[in-house]
Design a protein around this motif. Structure first.
Motif, short mmCIF file in Angstrom:
data_model
loop_
_atom_site.label_atom_id
_atom_site.label_comp_id
_atom_site.label_asym_id
_atom_site.label_seq_id
_atom_site.Cartn_x
_atom_site.Cartn_y
_atom_site.Cartn_z
N VAL A 92 14.30 18.52 36.23
CA VAL A 92 14.74 17.44 37.11
C VAL A 92 14.64 17.87 38.57
CG1 VAL A 92 16.18 16.30 35.38
CG2 VAL A 92 17.17 18.10 36.79
N THR A 93 13.62 18.66 38.84
CA THR A 93 13.38 19.13 40.21
C THR A 93 12.24 18.32 40.82
OG1 THR A 93 11.83 20.80 39.40
CG2 THR A 93 14.11 21.47 39.64
N SER A 104 12.49 14.02 38.25
CA SER A 104 13.42 14.27 39.34
C SER A 104 14.52 13.22 39.29
CB SER A 104 12.67 14.19 40.68
OG SER A 104 13.56 14.26 41.74
N SER A 105 15.77 13.67 39.36
CA SER A 105 16.90 12.74 39.16
C SER A 105 17.43 12.18 40.47
CB SER A 105 18.01 13.47 38.39
OG SER A 105 18.45 14.59 39.12
N ASP A 106 16.51 11.70 41.31
CA ASP A 106 16.91 11.19 42.62
C ASP A 106 17.62 9.84 42.57
OD1 ASP A 106 15.88 13.42 43.83
OD2 ASP A 106 13.96 12.48 44.33
N GLY A 133 17.31 22.45 36.71
CA GLY A 133 17.62 21.88 38.02
C GLY A 133 17.12 22.71 39.19
N GLU A 134 16.42 23.82 38.88
CA GLU A 134 15.88 24.67 39.94
C GLU A 134 14.49 25.10 39.53
OE1 GLU A 134 17.01 28.59 42.61
OE2 GLU A 134 18.15 28.20 40.80
N GLU A 147 23.42 21.49 44.87
CA GLU A 147 22.22 20.69 44.69
C GLU A 147 21.75 20.70 43.24
OE1 GLU A 147 18.93 18.25 45.25
OE2 GLU A 147 20.79 18.48 46.37
N GLU A 148 21.79 21.87 42.62
CA GLU A 148 21.40 21.97 41.22
C GLU A 148 22.31 21.10 40.34
OE1 GLU A 148 20.34 25.28 37.80
OE2 GLU A 148 21.09 25.97 39.73
N ARG A 150 24.00 18.48 41.33
CA ARG A 150 23.70 17.08 41.66
C ARG A 150 22.49 16.59 40.87
NH1 ARG A 150 20.44 13.98 44.16
NH2 ARG A 150 19.07 15.61 44.94
N ARG A 151 21.56 17.47 40.61
CA ARG A 151 20.36 17.10 39.87
C ARG A 151 20.61 17.00 38.36
NH1 ARG A 151 15.99 21.29 42.63
NH2 ARG A 151 15.96 20.29 44.70
#
Length: 168
Positions: A92-93, A104-106, A133-134, A147-148, A150-151
């Motif tokens: 999900v990056t 990507s989970s934007d 997530g990274e 951030e990770e 959040r993703r």
């Protein structure tokens, strides 16, 4: 586990935690595959060791009952490692080198797309889903923990609403 005295001895101690040396059936810790109590398994090892200094009987017992590797999961489930387990991987990056940021989970639409991909992987035989997530691509910059999270968290939460599949 069942062939390791150093593993079984503390488990037997737990069976006897109240100090009563008489083990009642409701106090026994039962092996999930062998359906034998820890004290029974330990007793088999000790008896075998006493009967044969060379350990030949113990070796035969161990050969007859193969070790089963498990990871306990919530809701009284286990993940068995004595067979091949297919892991579905979803990155999900935004800079994923394996899928170009496809998952990507934007936004909510992408979260749903990712969840549907995870559920499809499960239907196709995946026994565990890894949510990355990274990015691990060469030269990728480190991602802050916030951030990770959040993703990955929105995806993990949505998958959990639909499935009990183990998630790493």
């Amino acid at each position: 586990m069942q062939e390791r005295e150093f593993v079984l001895a503390p488990m037997v101690d737990l069976e006897n935690a109240d100090g009563d040396t008489t083990i009642h059936s409701d106090q026994k810790i039962i092996h999930p595959i062998l359906n034998r109590s820890m004290s029974e398994l330990l007793g088999s090892i000790l008896q075998s060791n006493n009967n044969n200094e060379n350990g030949a009987r113990l070796e035969k017992e161990v050969d007859d009952v193969k070790a089963v590797r498990v990871i306990p999961l919530p809701r009284n489930r286990v993940l068995l490692f004595n067979e091949t387990i297919i892991m579905g991987i979803l990155n999900v990056t935004p800079d994923s080198f394996s899928d170009g940021g496809k998952y990507s989970s934007d936004n909510q639409t992408r979260v749903e797309k990712t969840v549907q991909a995870a559920l499809q992987m499960e239907r196709e035989g995946a026994g565990i889903i890894d949510i990355g997530g990274e990015s691990t691509r060469p030269g990728a910059e480190d991602v802050a923990l916030e951030e990770e999270l959040r993703r990955v968290l929105p995806v993990i939460r949505r998958i959990r609403e639909e499935s009990d599949i183990p998630i790493s």
